[in-house]
Scaffold this motif. Structure first.
Motif, short mmCIF file in Angstrom:
data_model
loop_
_atom_site.label_atom_id
_atom_site.label_comp_id
_atom_site.label_asym_id
_atom_site.label_seq_id
_atom_site.Cartn_x
_atom_site.Cartn_y
_atom_site.Cartn_z
N PRO A 1 -4.55 14.09 -1.50
CA PRO A 1 -4.52 14.20 0.04
C PRO A 1 -2.95 13.59 0.42
CG PRO A 1 -6.11 12.71 -0.45
CD PRO A 1 -5.67 13.30 -1.66
N PRO A 2 -2.69 13.91 1.75
CA PRO A 2 -1.25 13.36 2.15
C PRO A 2 -1.72 11.86 2.32
CG PRO A 2 -1.76 15.29 3.29
CD PRO A 2 -2.85 14.89 2.49
N VAL A 3 -0.96 10.97 1.91
CA VAL A 3 -0.77 9.50 2.00
C VAL A 3 0.01 9.02 3.07
CG1 VAL A 3 -0.79 7.37 0.82
CG2 VAL A 3 -1.37 9.78 -0.29
N VAL A 4 -0.36 7.91 3.67
CA VAL A 4 0.65 7.23 4.88
C VAL A 4 1.67 6.42 4.11
CG1 VAL A 4 -1.09 7.32 6.61
CG2 VAL A 4 -1.11 5.38 4.96
N GLN A 5 2.67 6.03 4.56
CA GLN A 5 3.73 5.17 3.95
C GLN A 5 3.00 3.73 3.82
OE1 GLN A 5 6.57 6.12 3.00
NE2 GLN A 5 6.31 8.03 3.85
N ILE A 6 2.72 3.39 2.51
CA ILE A 6 2.20 2.17 1.99
C ILE A 6 3.35 1.67 0.92
CG2 ILE A 6 -0.01 2.61 2.80
CD1 ILE A 6 -0.79 3.31 0.10
N GLU A 7 2.89 0.37 0.41
CA GLU A 7 3.57 -0.22 -0.51
C GLU A 7 3.28 0.72 -1.68
OE1 GLU A 7 5.86 -2.45 -0.76
OE2 GLU A 7 5.62 -3.01 1.46
N PHE A 8 4.22 0.74 -2.69
CA PHE A 8 4.31 1.54 -4.05
C PHE A 8 3.05 0.85 -4.68
CE2 PHE A 8 5.31 2.68 -8.35
CZ PHE A 8 5.15 4.27 -8.26
N GLU A 9 2.91 -0.24 -4.80
CA GLU A 9 2.03 -0.74 -5.83
C GLU A 9 0.53 -0.37 -5.38
OE1 GLU A 9 2.24 -4.95 -6.37
OE2 GLU A 9 4.39 -4.92 -7.59
#
Length: 489
Positions: free
Chosen positions: A403-411
């Protein structure tokens, strides 16, 4: 007393065949009954261990445990001494961390060493080259260094010395014995599967010819393939080839009929025969096939033989390391081909982060994910690579229904991604917790098998020396590549 004439022990053919039939029927019956037995029995006797009645069992167990603890403490002490020596020499914290990671890789190789030793021993025993050994302890008499060397030769791990030994052993033999060097590259990442040092060694001998065979072209779009051929053909003659079919459920691209498996093999065979006919060597020309492990060298030879009515002459497999020695295959009276084991060629860089180098080799399918303790670094490198291409990243998201993911840290994103893949692929631990390592292994395996599309874009046409352009142009005329590459250049 009358002596009776001794009777012969010879049996009639009818009686002997009757006995053989009864024995076969008895064996079939016993085999059928054994299948109905619900209890599982191992073929190898189980180690009974130390009996409870043994009076010194507790003392022996205590000695074994103390020895294990002493080995752990000695290993930690060696690591501390290495860290202290590196810091004294001015090494940074990142370099010390990289050194620790390299030690972890070496310890992993040692753990797999015993397994590889037993496999090699069983193969030799099956082939009849060594006698059966009843005492299993005799199979483990080799030192740790010898076991590690066998493992490095089998799987071509990160150890640069082992790679150099394999390079000197096999490539030098191919270079001395062959007139044409066919360098097989992966169409998804040609730059990662080529070595400048190999090209320099071939160019040092004016009587040798080097040809790039761009394999696995069905895993890249036609426009990407065309750009790579334009780029590589400026440096060496390049021939596209579709040597074997893709893995089940792989994401393949449709190409014109001229790029089919049949036509590419036919065109390549014609080019090799044309050169061998014009070379006037006074003998059959010899072409050597080299390349990274699992890049498709044996499949290329089988494709050429398929067009020539020879069938499969080289064993192939989805894993690296199927070809273990140089194999000679005769095409006809004017051409022979040498198949060689996969080699991790030296790329000129010595001070590499071992974790990054391991991830690179995993994504090239040189190292099998099942032999790696943690595939998450390789999975992270793969996702970062896919994110650079919008089309590839969309196909990747659709493949796993992410599903679409909000902008978060890559880890944090990678953790959530592996949790999603683990649940989707059934990679779960006790309590339904997602197995992140298993999910990363599935992700990497899907990419290397072609189920997840991914490729590198060709760089801009590099500046090539005028002398090399003239050499490549003359070589292309010798192999008559203009007709083959028509429409792709």
């Amino acid at each position: 007393m009358k002596v009776r004439k001794p009777q012969s022990k010879r049996k009639s053919t009818r009686l002997q065949k009757g006995i053989e039939k009864k024995i076969s029927a008895h064996n079939r019956k016993q085999k059928k009954l054994s299948k109905k037995d619900p209890t599982w029995k191992s073929r190898h006797p189980k180690d009974p261990g130390i009996p409870n009645s043994f009076p010194y069992k507790a003392q022996l167990l205590e000695e074994i445990e103390s020895k294990k603890q002493a080995d752990i403490e000695a290993r930690e002490l060696r690591r501390e001494q290495m860290r202290a020596a590196a810091i004294a020499q001015g090494a940074s914290a990142e370099q010390v961390q990289a050194m620790d990671a390299q030690q972890d890789i070496i310890e992993q190789q040692n753990r797999l060493g015993a397994l590889m030793d037993s496999v090699n021993h069983a193969a030799l025993e099956f082939a009849g080259e060594i006698e059966n050994v009843d005492n299993e302890d005799e199979m483990a008499d080799d030192s740790d260094d010898e076991v590690t060397e066998e493992l490095e030769n089998a799987f071509v791990e990160l150890n640069q010395d082992a790679s150099r030994k394999a390079f000197d052993k096999y490539f030098k033999q191919i270079l001395d014995a062959c007139d044409i060097i066919i360098y097989v590259l992966d169409a998804r990442n040609p730059t990662g599967t080529r070595s400048k040092e190999v090209e320099k060694l071939v160019l040092q001998n004016p009587n040798k010819r080097l040809v790039f065979a761009l394999n696995k072209i069905d895993l890249v779009p036609t426009e990407v393939l065309s750009e790579w051929i334009k780029h590589l053909n400026k440096q060496f003659p390049t021939v596209p080839i579709n040597a074997s079919g893709a893995a089940p459920n792989a994401f393949v691209y449709d190409h014109p009929y001229t790029l089919s498996k049949q036509m590419t093999a036919q065109n390549m065979l014609k080019s090799l025969k044309k050169w061998s006919g014009q070379a006037n060597l006074g003998r059959a020309a010899v072409a050597g096939v080299i390349g990274y492990p699992n890049v498709g060298k044996s499949s290329v030879i089988n494709a050429l033989l398929g067009r020539h009515g020879g069938g499969k002459a080289c064993p192939v497999g989805a894993q690296a390391g199927v070809t273990t020695d140089i194999r000679r295959v005769k095409i006809d009276s004017k051409l022979s081909i040498l198949d060689s084991p996969g080699i991790v060629f030296p790329n000129g860089s010595k001070n590499k982060n071992p974790v990054e180098e391991q991830a690179r080799l995993i994504l090239l399918n040189v190292m099998q994910p099942r032999y790696i303790d943690d595939c998450r670094p390789a999975a992270s490198v793969l996702v970062k690579k896919l994110q650079k291409n919008d089309d590839l990243y969309k196909q990747f998201m659709l493949h796993y229904n992410i599903p679409p993911v909000v902008q978060i840290e890559f880890e944090e994103f990678m953790t959530q991604l592996l949790v999603h893949i683990g649940r989707k692929m059934g990679r779960l631990n006790k309590g339904g917790v997602a197995d992140l390592q298993g999910a990363a292994q599935s992700l990497v395996t899907d990419y290397t098998s072609g189920r997840i599309p991914g490729w590198e874009k060709a760089p801009d046409i590099a500046k090539v020396a005028k002398s090399q352009v003239e050499v490549v142009s003359s070589w292309s005329k010798e192999f008559d590549l203009d007709g083959i590459l028509e429409g792709l250049l």
